[in-house]
Design a protein around this motif. Sequence first.
Motif, PDB file in Angstrom:
ATOM      1  N   LYS A  22      37.337  -6.059  43.677  1.00 49.57           N
ATOM      2  CA  LYS A  22      38.211  -4.741  43.236  1.00 49.57           C
ATOM      3  C   LYS A  22      37.379  -3.462  42.865  1.00 49.57           C
ATOM      4  O   LYS A  22      37.673  -2.661  43.459  1.00 49.57           O
ATOM      5  N   LYS A  23      36.323  -3.641  42.120  1.00 46.24           N
ATOM      6  CA  LYS A  23      35.469  -2.320  41.673  1.00 46.24           C
ATOM      7  C   LYS A  23      34.905  -1.838  42.909  1.00 46.24           C
ATOM      8  O   LYS A  23      34.985  -0.608  43.106  1.00 46.24           O
ATOM      9  N   PRO A  24      34.296  -2.531  43.676  1.00 45.27           N
ATOM     10  CA  PRO A  24      33.427  -1.953  44.903  1.00 45.27           C
ATOM     11  C   PRO A  24      34.449  -1.203  45.815  1.00 45.27           C
ATOM     12  O   PRO A  24      34.395  -0.096  46.631  1.00 45.27           O
ATOM     13  N   LEU A  25      35.667  -1.942  46.200  1.00 49.22           N
ATOM     14  CA  LEU A  25      36.519  -1.448  46.855  1.00 49.22           C
ATOM     15  C   LEU A  25      37.163   0.087  46.612  1.00 49.22           C
ATOM     16  O   LEU A  25      37.556   0.939  47.200  1.00 49.22           O
TER      17      LEU A  25
ATOM     18  N   LEU B 283      46.212  -5.798  48.005  1.00 45.61           N
ATOM     19  CA  LEU B 283      45.465  -4.600  48.290  1.00 45.61           C
ATOM     20  C   LEU B 283      46.349  -3.454  48.023  1.00 45.61           C
ATOM     21  O   LEU B 283      46.078  -2.369  47.399  1.00 45.61           O
ATOM     22  N   HIS B 284      47.799  -3.595  47.905  1.00 41.73           N
ATOM     23  CA  HIS B 284      48.800  -2.539  47.667  1.00 41.73           C
ATOM     24  C   HIS B 284      48.564  -2.291  46.011  1.00 41.73           C
ATOM     25  O   HIS B 284      48.447  -1.221  45.460  1.00 41.73           O
ATOM     26  N   ASP B 285      48.359  -3.479  45.203  1.00 44.36           N
ATOM     27  CA  ASP B 285      48.125  -3.252  43.798  1.00 44.36           C
ATOM     28  C   ASP B 285      46.894  -2.684  43.433  1.00 44.36           C
ATOM     29  O   ASP B 285      46.936  -1.916  42.532  1.00 44.36           O
TER      30      ASP B 285
ATOM     31  N   GLU C  67      46.277   1.793  41.753  1.00 42.18           N
ATOM     32  CA  GLU C  67      45.295   2.322  40.775  1.00 42.18           C
ATOM     33  C   GLU C  67      44.761   3.823  41.061  1.00 42.18           C
ATOM     34  O   GLU C  67      44.291   4.480  40.142  1.00 42.18           O
ATOM     35  N   LEU C  68      44.673   3.984  42.307  1.00 40.44           N
ATOM     36  CA  LEU C  68      44.268   5.522  42.862  1.00 40.44           C
ATOM     37  C   LEU C  68      45.585   6.195  43.353  1.00 40.44           C
ATOM     38  O   LEU C  68      45.173   7.194  43.980  1.00 40.44           O
ATOM     39  N   LYS C  69      46.656   5.658  43.166  1.00 42.79           N
ATOM     40  CA  LYS C  69      47.972   6.379  43.446  1.00 42.79           C
ATOM     41  C   LYS C  69      47.738   6.475  45.258  1.00 42.79           C
ATOM     42  O   LYS C  69      48.275   7.573  45.724  1.00 42.79           O
ATOM     43  N   MET C  70      47.232   5.541  45.876  1.00 40.28           N
ATOM     44  CA  MET C  70      47.125   5.516  47.317  1.00 40.28           C
ATOM     45  C   MET C  70      47.750   4.508  47.966  1.00 40.28           C
ATOM     46  O   MET C  70      47.708   4.354  49.205  1.00 40.28           O
ATOM     47  N   GLN C  71      48.738   3.895  47.330  1.00 40.06           N
ATOM     48  CA  GLN C  71      49.256   2.600  47.897  1.00 40.06           C
ATOM     49  C   GLN C  71      50.260   3.086  48.938  1.00 40.06           C
ATOM     50  O   GLN C  71      50.582   2.454  49.998  1.00 40.06           O
ATOM     51  N   ASP C  72      50.870   4.194  48.848  1.00 38.84           N
ATOM     52  CA  ASP C  72      51.792   4.937  49.916  1.00 38.84           C
ATOM     53  C   ASP C  72      51.063   5.408  51.302  1.00 38.84           C
ATOM     54  O   ASP C  72      51.621   5.797  52.218  1.00 38.84           O
TER      55      ASP C  72
END
Length: 320
Positions: A88-91, A125-127, A131-136
């Motif tokens: 999660k952190k590196p991604l 991946l969506h979750d 956290e970056l507000k990029m799921q959309d």
Amino acid sequence: MLINEKVNQSVSILKELGIDCWITFVRETALNGDPILPFLVNSALTWHSAFIITASGKKMAIVGRYDKQSVEDLHVYDQIIDFVEGFKKPLLEIIRTLNPKNIAVNYSKDSEICDGLTHGMYLTLHDVLSELKMQDKLVSAEKIVSALRQRKSPYEIGLITKAIRSAEKVFAEAARFIKPGKTEAEVAEFMQKRVKQMGLELAWDPKVCPSVFTGPNTAGAHYNPTKRVVKRGHILNIDFGVKVDGYCSDLQRTFYILETGEKRAPANVQKGFETIVNSIEESRKAIRVGIQGVEIDKVARDIITKAGYPEFPHGLGHQV
């Protein structure tokens, strides 16, 4: 060679399609691998792994620590990050830095070869991206994956050519083997043995590769060879292919078994042979950049329809 060609090719495709970032997200690939993985890596992956390619040319991989060396050995990715505690952190760090306007991932409603991302992995991946507000920003990578498969690299063309030439060689030997009194099963067994002797694999299920049909009232396609005996006056069809490093040929040939005293096939059989050869040749001439497959299909169908056939005859003709 193959992975290097395909990864570099994907960068051009991303630019062409206006997609900033493409992520292939997988885990335990020996059990549930994405169909596109052979273009990205040549070994199994255990923990959550992400292959990230951008339109700007950046090629990155996030893999478990014990998978890192195999990915490094490819000499394809600019940055390879390994982890023990979690991906999660590196991604998040990579995606935050890239700040892409869109992120393509491998799901598709219509194409099974473009649908390698499982529902659970999509939710994961969506979750993370939430956290970056990029799921959309997630979009389907169907056009990317389709283009990568459709546009063959020089190395791929070499493998396909070898698969075709190898199948043609076996067909030529089978033509000399086929005689009245042989059975469909004996013809199939002969061809399978030759493939094994050549150190190659069959292109599909051995039960139906090759499929062999002789005489009237056969199954016609996708059925295992039987003990039906080849007789003079029979039309015999074979559907067959071999696999070379994952690339397959898929060819058909139709033979006519000469009656005693015949020098060539009867006129109606010869007409079928010539019609299919003509349809293939005219289709070849019609191929050009920008033409759609349906247009080429129409060229062949028009020739076959004008010849008086309701549907495509099978394969190219040989007399034995």
